[in-house]
Motif scaffolding. Structure first.
Motif, PDB file in Angstrom:
ATOM      1  N   PRO A 240     -39.590  27.499 -26.604  1.00 19.70           N
ATOM      2  CA  PRO A 240     -38.277  28.316 -25.912  1.00 19.70           C
ATOM      3  C   PRO A 240     -37.497  27.346 -25.340  1.00 19.70           C
ATOM      4  CG  PRO A 240     -40.167  28.650 -24.435  1.00 19.70           C
ATOM      5  CD  PRO A 240     -40.810  27.698 -25.694  1.00 19.70           C
ATOM      6  N   LEU A 241     -36.273  27.830 -25.146  1.00 21.78           N
ATOM      7  CA  LEU A 241     -35.007  27.027 -24.587  1.00 21.78           C
ATOM      8  C   LEU A 241     -35.578  26.015 -23.263  1.00 21.78           C
ATOM      9  CD1 LEU A 241     -32.317  26.655 -25.666  1.00 21.78           C
ATOM     10  CD2 LEU A 241     -31.490  28.074 -23.714  1.00 21.78           C
ATOM     11  N   GLU A 242     -36.242  26.738 -22.483  1.00 21.06           N
ATOM     12  CA  GLU A 242     -36.783  26.144 -21.421  1.00 21.06           C
ATOM     13  C   GLU A 242     -37.431  24.956 -21.571  1.00 21.06           C
ATOM     14  OE1 GLU A 242     -38.318  30.044 -21.331  1.00 21.06           O
ATOM     15  OE2 GLU A 242     -36.296  29.424 -21.373  1.00 21.06           O
TER      16      GLU A 242
ATOM     17  N   VAL B  97     -40.175  20.806 -35.865  1.00 19.01           N
ATOM     18  CA  VAL B  97     -40.144  21.304 -34.331  1.00 19.01           C
ATOM     19  C   VAL B  97     -38.856  22.273 -34.264  1.00 19.01           C
ATOM     20  CG1 VAL B  97     -39.975  20.925 -31.954  1.00 19.01           C
ATOM     21  CG2 VAL B  97     -41.737  19.977 -33.417  1.00 19.01           C
ATOM     22  N   VAL B  98     -38.933  23.289 -33.796  1.00 19.74           N
ATOM     23  CA  VAL B  98     -37.581  24.254 -33.741  1.00 19.74           C
ATOM     24  C   VAL B  98     -37.730  24.852 -32.348  1.00 19.74           C
ATOM     25  CG1 VAL B  98     -36.468  26.440 -34.776  1.00 19.74           C
ATOM     26  CG2 VAL B  98     -37.611  24.652 -36.157  1.00 19.74           C
ATOM     27  N   VAL B  99     -36.316  24.905 -31.607  1.00 12.76           N
ATOM     28  CA  VAL B  99     -36.196  25.758 -30.287  1.00 12.76           C
ATOM     29  C   VAL B  99     -35.772  26.880 -30.633  1.00 12.76           C
ATOM     30  CG1 VAL B  99     -34.742  25.609 -28.403  1.00 12.76           C
ATOM     31  CG2 VAL B  99     -35.881  23.509 -29.045  1.00 12.76           C
ATOM     32  N   GLU B 100     -36.097  27.872 -29.960  1.00 11.56           N
ATOM     33  CA  GLU B 100     -35.801  29.371 -30.108  1.00 11.56           C
ATOM     34  C   GLU B 100     -35.067  29.819 -28.954  1.00 11.56           C
ATOM     35  OE1 GLU B 100     -38.232  31.745 -33.387  1.00 11.56           O
ATOM     36  OE2 GLU B 100     -39.469  31.066 -31.873  1.00 11.56           O
ATOM     37  N   PRO B 101     -33.788  29.930 -28.752  1.00 13.93           N
ATOM     38  CA  PRO B 101     -33.221  30.241 -27.374  1.00 13.93           C
ATOM     39  C   PRO B 101     -33.498  31.829 -27.379  1.00 13.93           C
ATOM     40  CG  PRO B 101     -31.610  29.056 -28.883  1.00 13.93           C
ATOM     41  CD  PRO B 101     -32.881  29.237 -29.674  1.00 13.93           C
TER      42      PRO B 101
END
Ligand SMILES: NC(=O)c1ccc[n+]([C@@H]2O[C@H](COP(=O)([O-])OP(=O)(O)OC[C@H]3O[C@@H](n4cnc5c(N)ncnc54)[C@H](OP(=O)(O)O)[C@@H]3O)[C@@H](O)[C@H]2O)c1
Length: 317
Positions: free
Chosen positions: A293-295, A313-317
């Protein structure tokens, strides 16, 4: 809206989530509601100050996939509601690790309906890099042999699949635990990069016509020795500032060395379009190893630099 920002350069802990004003699109720009944003080693180079950014605070992140939420004046390439993906942000224009991002339209393409946001965000930067290296610079042809150093990496795993899609014989190096997976993705020969006889094993697999080198300072000498006559060596990554090219084999085989940055690619749209089509056809499978997650973007940066995984690796806002 929430955006990851750093107010000074430093370690992963300088990344914080700030509440900021929602962005407005300018001329030639759209606002994208970000569903997924890839994390790349280059994000960490900007964060530490190794590569400059224009101002602070700065939003990191080059890749994005999401939905157009607003279009700027004179934009007819995209409309509100379009699914898009793109790359090349986070260097001179604000980055993608945020709920909403202003993006110049020339950094974007339509994300096909059958491709997921995670796939779009995972494939963008590494796919454009692998494409520019193998197709743009090396002119890889069917029935040639292509060596990809670090085939389990973000760039490496897409390069293996692109090379296979062209009809080349694909030789790659990776840690042992990824060998089966890389064969499934299309590699013909997978070699542990730690083995003492790596050079002999590469030659035994077939002298490469094209080499994609992700560790130039380590492998440029080996590349020259193993390459086929007329070989094209494209360097994208390094862990030290200088690399040695042994001139004897390079000269005697008419080798061509090309060093590149993905940020210099002139047109992202046409390459992203083709990558999107290959993803839908299953010819390129962007592997997502972990999402955050974003945080937890700081943990995503630590993972990219310190941990071993296959893919992205992927961030999901
Ligand atoms: N010039 C450009 O435009 C451009 C664009 C994208 C990336 N890059 C650079 O290219 C490099 C790779 O990027 P990436 O996104 O693929 O990184 P990544 O996802 O972190 O992958 C790096 C891979 O290299 C493997 N590896 C580690 N040591 C190795 C060695 N000695 N020999 C062969 N493989 C080794 C790792 O495997 P293990 O985990 O099993 O050790 C890992 O799979 C980075 O330096 C990056 O900054 C440059």
């Amino acid at each position: 809206m929430r955006a990851v920002r750093y107010h000074e350069t430093g370690g992963p802990d300088v990344l914080q989530v700030d509440d900021v004003e929602p962005p407005e699109p300018g001329h030639g720009e759209v606002v994208v509601d970000v569903h997924a944003a890839g994390v790349n080693p280059v994000d960490t180079y900007f964060r530490t100050g190794e590569y400059p950014v224009p101002e602070f605070p700065w939003v990191p992140g080059s890749d994005l996939a999401g939905v157009v939420g607003a279009v700027g004046p004179d934009v007819d390439e995209f409309a509100v509601g379009d699914r898009v993906f793109g790359t090349g942000l986070g260097r001179t224009v604000s980055g993608t690790h945020a709920e909403q991002v202003t993006a110049p339209v020339d950094l974007l393409a339509r994300l096909p309906d059958d491709a997921s946001f995670l796939e779009g965000a995972a494939v963008a930067l590494v796919g454009v890099t692998a494409w520019q290296a193998l197709v743009g610079y090396a002119d890889l042809e069917p029935a040639e042999t292509c060596l990809v150093h670090g085939g389990s990496g973000g760039v490496g795993h897409v390069a293996v699949q692109l090379a296979e899609a062209t009809g080349a014989t694909v030789v790659t190096t990776a840690s042992e635990q990824y060998h089966d997976h890389l064969r499934d993705l299309g590699a013909d020969v997978v070699l542990d990069y730690r083995r003492d006889d790596l050079e002999t094993a590469i030659v035994d697999a077939g002298r490469p016509d094209v080499v994609l080198d992700t560790f130039m300072n380590e492998y440029f000498p080996l590349d020259a020795r193993v390459a086929a006559p007329g070989g094209r060596i494209v360097g994208i990554g390094n862990t030290a500032d200088e690399a040695r090219v042994p001139l004897g084999p390079a000269k005697s085989k008419d080798l061509r060395y090309q060093v590149m940055s993905m940020f210099n690619v002139e047109e992202y749209g046409p390459v992203l379009d083709r990558l999107g089509r290959l993803v839908v056809k299953g010819e390129v499978v962007p592997e997502v190893a972990r999402t955050f997650p974003l945080e937890e973007t700081a943990d995503a940066h630590r993972t990219v630099l310190e941990e071993s995984f296959l893919g992205k690796v992927v961030v999901e806002p």
